[in-house]
Structures are given as structure tokens and as C-alpha cells.
Design a protein around this motif. Sequence first.
Motif, PDB file in Angstrom:
ATOM      1  N   THR A 196     104.642  40.192  35.694  1.00 37.91           N
ATOM      2  CA  THR A 196     104.476  40.361  37.138  1.00 37.91           C
ATOM      3  C   THR A 196     103.132  39.787  37.564  1.00 37.91           C
ATOM      4  OG1 THR A 196     103.326  42.490  37.062  1.00 37.91           O
ATOM      5  CG2 THR A 196     105.755  42.555  37.020  1.00 37.91           C
ATOM      6  N   ALA A 197     102.909  39.744  38.859  1.00 38.66           N
ATOM      7  CA  ALA A 197     101.634  39.294  39.415  1.00 38.66           C
ATOM      8  C   ALA A 197     100.636  40.441  39.525  1.00 38.66           C
ATOM      9  CB  ALA A 197     101.867  38.664  40.789  1.00 38.66           C
ATOM     10  N   LEU A 198     100.947  41.596  38.960  1.00 37.04           N
ATOM     11  CA  LEU A 198     100.068  42.766  39.002  1.00 37.04           C
ATOM     12  C   LEU A 198      98.829  42.504  38.154  1.00 37.04           C
ATOM     13  CD1 LEU A 198     100.249  45.744  40.137  1.00 37.04           C
ATOM     14  CD2 LEU A 198     100.985  46.390  37.855  1.00 37.04           C
ATOM     15  N   ALA A 199      97.643  42.614  38.762  1.00 36.65           N
ATOM     16  CA  ALA A 199      96.394  42.447  38.017  1.00 36.65           C
ATOM     17  C   ALA A 199      96.127  43.703  37.190  1.00 36.65           C
ATOM     18  CB  ALA A 199      95.240  42.188  38.983  1.00 36.65           C
ATOM     19  N   ALA A 200      95.271  43.581  36.186  1.00 35.25           N
ATOM     20  CA  ALA A 200      94.990  44.686  35.257  1.00 35.25           C
ATOM     21  C   ALA A 200      94.453  45.923  35.962  1.00 35.25           C
ATOM     22  CB  ALA A 200      94.012  44.223  34.186  1.00 35.25           C
TER      23      ALA A 200
END
Length: 198
Positions: free
Chosen positions: A75-79
Motif C-alpha cells: 500500500t501507499a501507507l507510510a511507516a
Amino acid sequence: AASGQVPTALRQAAGLVGGRQIQNAGTIGGNLCNASPAADGVPPLLVLNAVVELASLRGVRRLALADFLLGARKTALAADELLVAVHLPDVRGETRFLKLGARAYLVISIAMVAVRIAVERGVIVEAALAVGACSAVARRLPGVEAALVGVPVAEALAVISDAAVAAEISPMDDVRATAEYRAGAAAELLRRAVGELL
């Protein structure tokens, strides 16, 4: 959704996710962040033009669901971000969700589809079609959608050909089904779902 009602396709998908324990403990956010190609919640949300809201100490950002899901388990979810909301804009038309698996429940889908169709005076004026479990990521079918717009209801099913669907989903082979079978199954499920709406 602004109307306050859960769209039919989303209700149908939610009723088929796992068993009761998963349905009671799982979340839509978890389903999306897991980014499984066979996540039942994704195709209905794609046809509803869902937007995810991501938050971190840096701020809040919104992404179209199609831009959030990058691939299998990606996904494009950042850490440092959390998915905190899923927004459903008001859209026209009615929706349906269908899936194919080795059995009705507690199964990973071979193919699944969601459709949204708006009709005025017997002609399709808006179409949204999504297929899941056939590619590395669930996806909309913009070519088939565009071909449906302006078509009289009586002629709609002929537009959804196996070849047109296969060209847009790039189906995959795995232990559950061949690419060829998936393409045919996805096209048939789409025709059935559109047929139910029309």
C-alpha cells in the motif's frame, strides 16, 4: 456515505468475509491495509470511488483507494501513518457484489466483482465495474465502463465480453485457478451482477 445508507455491494461483501468471528472482529481498514488481491471489501469500495484518509504526526492526507493499493500486500501507507477513515462520496446508481470460490463461505475467492450502474430513460448513463482476486490488485475496468455508457439496457450484457474483461485485468495463474478460467469467471460474474441491476 453522505446518504447514511450502506451501499448494497458493500453489505453483500461484508456478509461473505470469513466467518462470524472475523466479521465481528475485523475492520474495513484492516481489510484494506492487508492489501490482499482477494480482499472482499475492495471491489465494492472501488466502484463507490472510496477515498482513504491517512494520518500521522506530519498531518493528514487523502488518497483514492485505487492509488492506495499498490500491489499484493503493498500500500501507499507510510511507516508512521494510520488509516483513520474511508470516505464514500455520493455516487449515482445501484450496486451489486458477487464472488466465486470453492464454497460459499470461509474461502479465498477465485474471482469477485462489484458493479455500480446508473440508468436514465432505459440507457446506462454511468457505469463502474471492479474485479478482485484475479490480478495482483483489485482494479476498475475503465474500458468496459466507457463502452457501457450510452448503451440501452437491453444491449448492456453483450458489451461485457470475456476478451474485453481479460484485457483489463491481466488475470493471474495460481493454485486456485488458471488465468483463462479467472478471465471467463470474472466476465460472467460481471454480466450476472449487471443483469441483476438492470
